[in-house]
Scaffold this motif. Structure first.
Motif, PDB file in Angstrom:
ATOM      1  N   PRO A  40     -53.226  21.123 -36.474  1.00 31.90           N
ATOM      2  CA  PRO A  40     -53.739  21.075 -37.847  1.00 31.90           C
ATOM      3  C   PRO A  40     -55.216  21.477 -37.894  1.00 31.90           C
ATOM      4  O   PRO A  40     -55.986  21.153 -36.990  1.00 31.90           O
ATOM      5  N   ASN A  41     -55.601  22.201 -38.926  1.00 37.57           N
ATOM      6  CA  ASN A  41     -56.981  22.704 -39.038  1.00 37.57           C
ATOM      7  C   ASN A  41     -57.889  21.660 -39.700  1.00 37.57           C
ATOM      8  O   ASN A  41     -58.403  21.861 -40.804  1.00 37.57           O
ATOM      9  N   VAL A  42     -58.090  20.535 -39.000  1.00 35.25           N
ATOM     10  CA  VAL A  42     -58.953  19.468 -39.510  1.00 35.25           C
ATOM     11  C   VAL A  42     -60.113  19.274 -38.542  1.00 35.25           C
ATOM     12  O   VAL A  42     -60.003  19.554 -37.343  1.00 35.25           O
ATOM     13  N   THR A  43     -61.224  18.782 -39.078  1.00 35.93           N
ATOM     14  CA  THR A  43     -62.423  18.568 -38.262  1.00 35.93           C
ATOM     15  C   THR A  43     -62.781  17.100 -38.157  1.00 35.93           C
ATOM     16  O   THR A  43     -63.824  16.758 -37.609  1.00 35.93           O
ATOM     17  N   TRP A  44     -61.923  16.235 -38.682  1.00 38.58           N
ATOM     18  CA  TRP A  44     -62.174  14.799 -38.609  1.00 38.58           C
ATOM     19  C   TRP A  44     -61.137  14.153 -37.692  1.00 38.58           C
ATOM     20  O   TRP A  44     -60.133  14.771 -37.345  1.00 38.58           O
ATOM     21  N   PRO A  45     -61.344  12.906 -37.301  1.00 38.82           N
ATOM     22  CA  PRO A  45     -60.367  12.230 -36.434  1.00 38.82           C
ATOM     23  C   PRO A  45     -58.974  12.228 -37.063  1.00 38.82           C
ATOM     24  O   PRO A  45     -58.833  11.962 -38.266  1.00 38.82           O
ATOM     25  N   ASN A  46     -57.989  12.515 -36.257  1.00 38.16           N
ATOM     26  CA  ASN A  46     -56.612  12.618 -36.740  1.00 38.16           C
ATOM     27  C   ASN A  46     -55.708  11.857 -35.771  1.00 38.16           C
ATOM     28  O   ASN A  46     -54.929  12.458 -35.021  1.00 38.16           O
ATOM     29  N   PRO A  47     -55.790  10.524 -35.761  1.00 35.70           N
ATOM     30  CA  PRO A  47     -55.123   9.737 -34.709  1.00 35.70           C
ATOM     31  C   PRO A  47     -53.604   9.864 -34.701  1.00 35.70           C
ATOM     32  O   PRO A  47     -52.973   9.648 -33.665  1.00 35.70           O
ATOM     33  N   TYR A  48     -53.001  10.198 -35.847  1.00 37.72           N
ATOM     34  CA  TYR A  48     -51.538  10.290 -35.900  1.00 37.72           C
ATOM     35  C   TYR A  48     -51.059  11.734 -35.995  1.00 37.72           C
ATOM     36  O   TYR A  48     -49.917  11.989 -36.384  1.00 37.72           O
ATOM     37  N   SER A  49     -51.947  12.678 -35.645  1.00 38.20           N
ATOM     38  CA  SER A  49     -51.586  14.112 -35.585  1.00 38.20           C
ATOM     39  C   SER A  49     -50.951  14.596 -36.883  1.00 38.20           C
ATOM     40  O   SER A  49     -50.008  15.399 -36.881  1.00 38.20           O
ATOM     41  N   PHE A  50     -51.468  14.102 -38.003  1.00 34.18           N
ATOM     42  CA  PHE A  50     -50.966  14.490 -39.319  1.00 34.18           C
ATOM     43  C   PHE A  50     -50.941  16.009 -39.465  1.00 34.18           C
ATOM     44  O   PHE A  50     -51.932  16.685 -39.214  1.00 34.18           O
ATOM     45  N   GLY A  51     -49.783  16.555 -39.843  1.00 29.94           N
ATOM     46  CA  GLY A  51     -49.641  17.992 -40.023  1.00 29.94           C
ATOM     47  C   GLY A  51     -49.068  18.728 -38.836  1.00 29.94           C
ATOM     48  O   GLY A  51     -48.771  19.921 -38.937  1.00 29.94           O
ATOM     49  N   THR A  52     -48.889  18.046 -37.708  1.00 29.84           N
ATOM     50  CA  THR A  52     -48.315  18.699 -36.527  1.00 29.84           C
ATOM     51  C   THR A  52     -46.832  18.988 -36.755  1.00 29.84           C
ATOM     52  O   THR A  52     -46.091  18.135 -37.260  1.00 29.84           O
ATOM     53  N   THR A  53     -46.392  20.184 -36.380  1.00 24.18           N
ATOM     54  CA  THR A  53     -45.002  20.600 -36.556  1.00 24.18           C
ATOM     55  C   THR A  53     -44.389  20.995 -35.221  1.00 24.18           C
ATOM     56  O   THR A  53     -45.057  21.582 -34.377  1.00 24.18           O
ATOM     57  N   SER A  54     -43.122  20.657 -35.048  1.00 23.79           N
ATOM     58  CA  SER A  54     -42.376  21.048 -33.851  1.00 23.79           C
ATOM     59  C   SER A  54     -41.064  21.701 -34.271  1.00 23.79           C
ATOM     60  O   SER A  54     -40.375  21.215 -35.169  1.00 23.79           O
ATOM     61  N   THR A  55     -40.744  22.811 -33.624  1.00 19.15           N
ATOM     62  CA  THR A  55     -39.462  23.486 -33.827  1.00 19.15           C
ATOM     63  C   THR A  55     -38.580  23.229 -32.610  1.00 19.15           C
ATOM     64  O   THR A  55     -39.051  23.289 -31.480  1.00 19.15           O
ATOM     65  N   PHE A  56     -37.302  22.918 -32.850  1.00 21.41           N
ATOM     66  CA  PHE A  56     -36.452  22.540 -31.718  1.00 21.41           C
ATOM     67  C   PHE A  56     -35.076  23.184 -31.800  1.00 21.41           C
ATOM     68  O   PHE A  56     -34.576  23.544 -32.871  1.00 21.41           O
ATOM     69  N   GLU A  57     -34.481  23.314 -30.638  1.00 13.53           N
ATOM     70  CA  GLU A  57     -33.090  23.733 -30.469  1.00 13.53           C
ATOM     71  C   GLU A  57     -32.517  22.851 -29.368  1.00 13.53           C
ATOM     72  O   GLU A  57     -32.424  23.234 -28.206  1.00 13.53           O
ATOM     73  N   ASP A  58     -32.119  21.643 -29.756  1.00 10.61           N
ATOM     74  CA  ASP A  58     -31.766  20.595 -28.800  1.00 10.61           C
ATOM     75  C   ASP A  58     -30.261  20.530 -28.555  1.00 10.61           C
ATOM     76  O   ASP A  58     -29.464  20.643 -29.495  1.00 10.61           O
ATOM     77  N   PRO A  59     -29.860  20.294 -27.304  1.00 10.63           N
ATOM     78  CA  PRO A  59     -28.436  20.094 -27.042  1.00 10.63           C
ATOM     79  C   PRO A  59     -27.935  18.801 -27.669  1.00 10.63           C
ATOM     80  O   PRO A  59     -28.654  17.798 -27.729  1.00 10.63           O
ATOM     81  N   LEU A  60     -26.701  18.845 -28.134  1.00  5.47           N
ATOM     82  CA  LEU A  60     -26.024  17.677 -28.683  1.00  5.47           C
ATOM     83  C   LEU A  60     -24.861  17.312 -27.767  1.00  5.47           C
ATOM     84  O   LEU A  60     -24.102  18.188 -27.346  1.00  5.47           O
ATOM     85  N   THR A  61     -24.745  16.033 -27.450  1.00  3.98           N
ATOM     86  CA  THR A  61     -23.671  15.577 -26.569  1.00  3.98           C
ATOM     87  C   THR A  61     -22.868  14.481 -27.246  1.00  3.98           C
ATOM     88  O   THR A  61     -23.317  13.854 -28.206  1.00  3.98           O
ATOM     89  N   GLU A  62     -21.670  14.231 -26.711  1.00  2.00           N
ATOM     90  CA  GLU A  62     -20.826  13.195 -27.284  1.00  2.00           C
ATOM     91  C   GLU A  62     -21.187  11.812 -26.775  1.00  2.00           C
ATOM     92  O   GLU A  62     -20.768  10.805 -27.342  1.00  2.00           O
ATOM     93  N   GLY A  63     -21.987  11.728 -25.702  1.00  2.00           N
ATOM     94  CA  GLY A  63     -22.438  10.460 -25.155  1.00  2.00           C
ATOM     95  C   GLY A  63     -23.943  10.453 -24.982  1.00  2.00           C
ATOM     96  O   GLY A  63     -24.603  11.493 -25.107  1.00  2.00           O
ATOM     97  N   PRO A  64     -24.546   9.309 -24.662  1.00  2.00           N
ATOM     98  CA  PRO A  64     -26.001   9.209 -24.582  1.00  2.00           C
ATOM     99  C   PRO A  64     -26.630   9.845 -23.348  1.00  2.00           C
ATOM    100  O   PRO A  64     -27.830  10.126 -23.352  1.00  2.00           O
ATOM    101  N   ALA A  65     -25.867  10.090 -22.294  1.00  2.00           N
ATOM    102  CA  ALA A  65     -26.426  10.655 -21.069  1.00  2.00           C
ATOM    103  C   ALA A  65     -26.585  12.163 -21.188  1.00  2.00           C
ATOM    104  O   ALA A  65     -25.804  12.837 -21.873  1.00  2.00           O
ATOM    105  N   ASN A  66     -27.595  12.684 -20.495  1.00  3.18           N
ATOM    106  CA  ASN A  66     -27.792  14.133 -20.478  1.00  3.18           C
ATOM    107  C   ASN A  66     -26.593  14.870 -19.897  1.00  3.18           C
ATOM    108  O   ASN A  66     -26.351  16.042 -20.209  1.00  3.18           O
TER     109      ASN A  66
END
Length: 206
Positions: free
Chosen positions: A85-111
């Motif tokens: 984010p284009n801010v110049t003040w403290p940003n403790p919670y990373s307000f405005g940060t974006t993530s793009t993902f392509e995550d695998p989906l499984t039928e159970g909790p294990a990888n």
């Protein structure tokens, strides 16, 4: 046509116009064209017969690994952060940060559980007073008893043990699905490159 005759015609038209527009406003709107998609018609017929178009409950697990240049995990990542984010003040919670993902989906909790598809979308940290992520993604289900896509959006507050998102649509076996996506954090490891697993329990309506 003489000038006097033309004036008479114009006068008659002016008098008739209000009646014309009143009749047009009172006329019913034309019916929309019928949707011709075969799968949609089949699904609506099932609904009329009180048969579900797809599953009423569906569960999957999402596995995320962040790309981190400090460990250079370019061979085993599935999400990346955008520009800071284009801010110049403290940003403790990373307000405005974006993530793009392509995550695998499984039928159970294990990888190592059977993979049933991938989730493609993004999340954004959208609070200045806490870690709150707005998620919007499509779960592309390609293996298993049901196949199709499920569109999900909503907010996840990290402090909440249970989070609720909205199912806003679907295709294939999930055509027209809507409902509730109950989300929980299964595991998280902040060690670079950072990984986590989320569960999604869906209650679906068609």
């Amino acid at each position: 046509m003489t000038a006097s005759a033309l004036a008479s015609v114009i006068c008659i038209m002016v008098m008739l116009l209000p009646a014309y527009y009143a009749a047009a406003a009172a006329a019913p709107a034309p019916a929309p064209a019928a949707y011709s998609h075969d799968a949609y018609r089949a699904c609506k017929q099932k609904a009329a017969d009180r048969i579900l178009c797809g599953p009423s409950a569906f569960t999957f697990y999402l596995h995320n690994t962040v790309y981190n240049p400090t460990v250079d995990n370019k061979d085993y990542f599935n999400s990346v952060y955008g520009l800071p984010p284009n801010v110049t003040w403290p940003n403790p919670y990373s307000f405005g940060t974006t993530s793009t993902f392509e995550d695998p989906l499984t039928e159970g909790p294990a990888n190592t559980s059977q993979q049933i598809g991938v989730a493609q979308g993004l999340w954004q940290l959208n609070s200045k007073v806490g870690y709150t992520l707005f998620h919007i993604f499509t779960a592309n289900i390609t293996d298993g008893d049901y196949k199709g896509t499920i569109s999900i959006l909503g907010q996840i507050r990290e402090v909440d043990p249970v989070r609720y998102l909205t199912v806003v649509g679907g295709t294939g076996d999930f055509l027209g699905a809507r409902g509730l996506a109950t989300n929980r954090l299964v595991t998280i490891d902040h060690t670079a490159p950072a990984t986590w697993t989320l569960s999604f329990d869906l209650d679906l309506y068609y």
